[in-house]
Enzyme design. Sequence first.
Site, PDB file in Angstrom:
ATOM      1  CG  ASP A  14      59.360  37.018  58.773  1.00 12.28           C
ATOM      2  OD1 ASP A  14      58.682  37.306  59.372  1.00 12.28           O
ATOM      3  OD2 ASP A  14      60.144  38.198  58.163  1.00 12.28           O
ATOM      4  CG  HIS A  35      63.831  33.794  59.275  1.00 15.51           C
ATOM      5  ND1 HIS A  35      64.749  34.611  59.980  1.00 15.51           N
ATOM      6  CD2 HIS A  35      63.322  34.617  58.164  1.00 15.51           C
ATOM      7  CE1 HIS A  35      64.702  35.786  59.239  1.00 15.51           C
ATOM      8  NE2 HIS A  35      63.979  35.998  58.102  1.00 15.51           N
TER       9      HIS A  35
END
Length: 220
Positions: A26, A172
Site C-alpha cells: 500500500d 507498505h
Amino acid sequence: MFFFGHERYVVRKIKTAQKEIFLTFDDGPDPDLTPQVLDLLRETKAHASFFVIGEKAQAHPEILQRILREGHSVLSHSLDHRYDLYFRGKDSLKTWLQKSLLQLEQQTGVKQSVFRPPAGVLTPPLIQAARELKIPLVLWNHRFYDTALPWTENRAAKNAATLVPGDIVLLHDRQRKQNRTLFLKTLRKYLQEVQQRGYLCASLSNSILQNEVQDVQHSK
Ligand SMILES: [Zn+2]
C-alpha cells in the site's frame, strides 16, 4: 441488516484451491522503495498487488508501468488517501470511489472495480456506497504494522508459519528512510520462508476479487 464482520462487499481473504497467498503493498508508488521491492519480487519470482494512491501514481507513471509490465497488479487505494470523507455521507463516498477508480483506469488501461480504503477504515456509509456500486472493499487478514513497528525477520518468520492458502498480507512500499533497509531485508526473508513452505505469491486482480464477492453471494 448490518453484519460488520461478514459484509459481502468486504474481502479479507480469497477462496482458492491453489497453495497461494497474496502480498499487497500500500501507499506507493514510492520512487525509492517501490523499484527495490520490484527487484526483489523479480529475483524471487514472486508476484504481488500494489494498492496505489492515485496522486502518487500520476507523479510516477514510469513505476506504475513497470509494476504492470512485470506481471503485478495495480489496484486503487484511493486518489488521495484522505480520511475526512469517511464522516461525510454515502453520496460523497460514492463520488470519491468512482473518481479514484476512473483515474487509475485511465492510467493503467485496466478496468478498475475494487477499492482498498485508507487505513482499512470501514464505516456504514462507505460499505453502503461500495454495495451500491458493487465495488469490493479489499482488506487483509495478516498485517505487521510495518510503518509503525520495525518489521523484523523474526516477526516475518513467525507469521509465515501461520499462513494458509488465500491469505492476504498487508505491507507498505512507502517506509521511512531509516526503515527501508530493514524492510527489504525482512521482505527477502519473508519471501524465502513463504516459498520454502511451498506457497506461490500471486497477484490479486479485479476479477478475482469480484468473483470472491459473487461466491459469497451464491453460498448464502
Ligand atoms: Zn494507506
